[in-house]
Write a protein that holds these residues in place. Structure first.
Motif, PDB file in Angstrom:
ATOM      1  N   SER A  64      42.752  41.314  35.175  1.00 12.98           N
ATOM      2  CA  SER A  64      42.450  41.807  36.512  1.00 12.98           C
ATOM      3  C   SER A  64      42.443  40.637  37.487  1.00 12.98           C
ATOM      4  CB  SER A  64      41.094  42.511  36.544  1.00 12.98           C
ATOM      5  OG  SER A  64      40.849  43.077  37.821  1.00 12.98           O
ATOM      6  N   ALA A  65      43.001  40.863  38.669  1.00 12.27           N
ATOM      7  CA  ALA A  65      43.033  39.846  39.714  1.00 12.27           C
ATOM      8  C   ALA A  65      42.372  40.397  40.964  1.00 12.27           C
ATOM      9  CB  ALA A  65      44.468  39.422  40.017  1.00 12.27           C
ATOM     10  N   ALA A  66      41.561  39.570  41.612  1.00 10.50           N
ATOM     11  CA  ALA A  66      40.913  39.933  42.868  1.00 10.50           C
ATOM     12  C   ALA A  66      41.300  38.901  43.919  1.00 10.50           C
ATOM     13  CB  ALA A  66      39.393  39.971  42.698  1.00 10.50           C
ATOM     14  N   THR A 118      40.544  35.672  38.689  1.00 10.58           N
ATOM     15  CA  THR A 118      41.114  36.510  37.639  1.00 10.58           C
ATOM     16  C   THR A 118      40.124  36.615  36.485  1.00 10.58           C
ATOM     17  OG1 THR A 118      42.234  34.614  36.620  1.00 10.58           O
ATOM     18  CG2 THR A 118      43.494  35.919  38.215  1.00 10.58           C
ATOM     19  N   ALA A 119      40.286  37.645  35.693  1.00  5.66           N
ATOM     20  CA  ALA A 119      39.450  37.849  34.512  1.00  5.66           C
ATOM     21  C   ALA A 119      40.228  38.688  33.514  1.00  5.66           C
ATOM     22  CB  ALA A 119      38.146  38.552  34.893  1.00  5.66           C
ATOM     23  N   VAL A 120      39.834  38.609  32.271  1.00  2.00           N
ATOM     24  CA  VAL A 120      40.499  39.382  31.228  1.00  2.00           C
ATOM     25  C   VAL A 120      39.448  40.103  30.399  1.00  2.00           C
ATOM     26  CG1 VAL A 120      40.530  37.448  29.597  1.00  2.00           C
ATOM     27  CG2 VAL A 120      42.226  39.271  29.365  1.00  2.00           C
ATOM     28  N   ARG A 172      38.879  52.172  30.596  1.00  2.00           N
ATOM     29  CA  ARG A 172      39.892  51.285  30.021  1.00  2.00           C
ATOM     30  C   ARG A 172      39.985  49.971  30.800  1.00  2.00           C
ATOM     31  NH1 ARG A 172      44.707  50.887  27.141  1.00  2.00           N
ATOM     32  NH2 ARG A 172      46.479  49.976  28.229  1.00  2.00           N
ATOM     33  N   GLU A 173      39.925  50.037  32.145  1.00  2.00           N
ATOM     34  CA  GLU A 173      40.190  48.871  32.976  1.00  2.00           C
ATOM     35  C   GLU A 173      38.987  48.393  33.778  1.00  2.00           C
ATOM     36  OE1 GLU A 173      43.566  49.599  35.463  1.00  2.00           O
ATOM     37  OE2 GLU A 173      44.715  50.572  33.875  1.00  2.00           O
ATOM     38  N   GLY A 174      37.929  49.179  33.818  1.00  2.00           N
ATOM     39  CA  GLY A 174      36.828  48.895  34.718  1.00  2.00           C
ATOM     40  C   GLY A 174      36.135  47.568  34.480  1.00  2.00           C
ATOM     41  N   ASN A 175      35.962  47.180  33.215  1.00  2.00           N
ATOM     42  CA  ASN A 175      35.251  45.933  32.940  1.00  2.00           C
ATOM     43  C   ASN A 175      36.037  44.712  33.399  1.00  2.00           C
ATOM     44  OD1 ASN A 175      32.693  46.665  31.695  1.00  2.00           O
ATOM     45  ND2 ASN A 175      33.926  47.545  30.064  1.00  2.00           N
ATOM     46  N   ALA A 176      37.351  44.753  33.295  1.00  2.00           N
ATOM     47  CA  ALA A 176      38.169  43.656  33.808  1.00  2.00           C
ATOM     48  C   ALA A 176      38.051  43.562  35.326  1.00  2.00           C
ATOM     49  CB  ALA A 176      39.629  43.837  33.389  1.00  2.00           C
ATOM     50  N   VAL A 177      38.041  44.718  35.995  1.00  2.00           N
ATOM     51  CA  VAL A 177      37.894  44.735  37.447  1.00  2.00           C
ATOM     52  C   VAL A 177      36.540  44.160  37.856  1.00  2.00           C
ATOM     53  CG1 VAL A 177      37.709  46.230  39.473  1.00  2.00           C
ATOM     54  CG2 VAL A 177      39.469  46.676  37.759  1.00  2.00           C
ATOM     55  N   LEU A 178      35.483  44.602  37.207  1.00  2.00           N
ATOM     56  CA  LEU A 178      34.146  44.105  37.532  1.00  2.00           C
ATOM     57  C   LEU A 178      34.054  42.599  37.301  1.00  2.00           C
ATOM     58  CD1 LEU A 178      31.973  46.956  35.998  1.00  2.00           C
ATOM     59  CD2 LEU A 178      32.284  46.479  38.431  1.00  2.00           C
ATOM     60  N   ALA A 179      34.669  42.109  36.224  1.00  7.04           N
ATOM     61  CA  ALA A 179      34.617  40.674  35.935  1.00  7.04           C
ATOM     62  C   ALA A 179      35.361  39.869  36.981  1.00  7.04           C
ATOM     63  CB  ALA A 179      35.205  40.408  34.548  1.00  7.04           C
ATOM     64  N   LEU A 190      35.864  40.708  40.179  1.00  8.86           N
ATOM     65  CA  LEU A 190      35.083  40.740  41.416  1.00  8.86           C
ATOM     66  C   LEU A 190      33.848  39.844  41.296  1.00  8.86           C
ATOM     67  CD1 LEU A 190      35.341  44.530  42.319  1.00  8.86           C
ATOM     68  CD2 LEU A 190      36.428  42.617  43.507  1.00  8.86           C
ATOM     69  N   GLU A 191      33.237  39.804  40.119  1.00 10.62           N
ATOM     70  CA  GLU A 191      32.079  38.934  39.921  1.00 10.62           C
ATOM     71  C   GLU A 191      32.474  37.461  40.049  1.00 10.62           C
ATOM     72  OE1 GLU A 191      28.761  37.862  36.460  1.00 10.62           O
ATOM     73  OE2 GLU A 191      29.990  39.667  36.297  1.00 10.62           O
ATOM     74  N   ALA A 192      33.713  37.134  39.686  1.00  5.88           N
ATOM     75  CA  ALA A 192      34.169  35.748  39.723  1.00  5.88           C
ATOM     76  C   ALA A 192      34.496  35.255  41.132  1.00  5.88           C
ATOM     77  CB  ALA A 192      35.394  35.580  38.822  1.00  5.88           C
TER      78      ALA A 192
END
Length: 261
Positions: free
Chosen positions: A77-79, A92-94, A109-116, A118-120
């Motif tokens: 996931s990229a923010a 970014t996070a994986v 399926r994808e929510g935890n990558a998105v949250l990670a 955004l947290e970063a």
């Protein structure tokens, strides 16, 4: 950003029935009305001076998140956070994708990558545009709503395909640029029939020729109305089909794949 409602953090170990029940709780907690700290008219990508609002305050920070996937069942996931079109932060996070794609359960399926991702970020966006549905969802709790309620953060969902609901009028093969058609709840959606749950929005269209560009499907995620969500998306598109925040996040996610291989 840290989860404000940790009980809603996606848990792929739940049964399908438990996931759907949790989505009902998320939809009940969601706010599909404007609760923003800025005026959507103040949003700008900044490249066109005619789009700039003459305001004393700094333009709001708008983030975009998008995902790419690795061959070993991980989501990258990229923010990307922008202010007036300028990238001021990115991350970014994986995370593991512990379940296959199931229509309506994308956030698990994808929510935890998105949250990670955004947290970063080192900045706190005023609003985040998510590549995925918000209220245009069987249980009114798509990826954008799930993320928004978990963080108690304004979010907008922008999907490339219509998951559910019915356009108020038929969408022509060639919808003119700038056009928007309400998407209403039907029997597949838990909202009352006829409720406007989002819009088909034509962000870009070819001027001529037989080839056409499909519309985007924009919906409230959390703490924003459907009408304001479309206004934000309109003001963040910069000559491309996708809003600039998610377009840049998509490119960053693809670049980041090599780092996580």
């Amino acid at each position: 950003m840290q989860p404000v409602r940790p009980e809603f953090v996606p848990d792929a170990s739940l049964t399908r029935e438990e996931m759907e029940s949790l989505q009902d709780e998320i939809a009940e907690a969601a706010v599909f009305e404007d609760d923003l700290g800025f005026d959507p008219e103040d949003v700008t990508v900044g490249r066109d001076s005619g789009q700039r609002s003459l305001v004393e305050a700094d333009p709001p920070v708008i983030a975009g998140v998008d995902q790419a996937f690795l061959e070993d069942d991980r989501a990258v996931s990229a923010a990307v956070a922008l202010r007036a079109g300028e990238v001021i932060d990115e991350a970014t996070a994986v995370a593991e994708t512990e379940i296959p794609y199931i229509p309506g359960l994308l956030s698990f399926r994808e929510g935890n990558a998105v949250l990670a991702a955004l947290e970063a970020l080192s900045v706190s966006p005023d609003l985040t545009v998510v590549d995925g549905s918000g209220r245009i969802h069987f249980r009114q709790a798509g990826l954008a709503t799930h993320v928004g309620v978990t963080l108690d953060h304004p979010t907008v969902g922008v999907a490339k395909n219509l998951l559910c609901g019915t356009p108020r009028e038929p969408i022509p093969d060639r919808l003119p640029e700038g056009a928007r058609i309400p998407i209403e709840a039907n029997g597949d959606v838990t909202a009352p029939d006829g409720t406007v749950i989002g819009y088909a929005y034509q962000s870009r269209q070819y001027e001529r020729g037989s080839t056409s560009i499909n519309p985007l499907y924009v919906s409230s995620g959390h703490r924003i109305s459907a009408e304001a969500a479309v206004a934000v998306v309109e003001r963040t598109c910069d000559g491309y089909k996708l809003p600039e925040p998610t377009r840049l996040a998509d490119a960053l996610a693809d670049e980041a794949k090599s780092e996580f291989r």
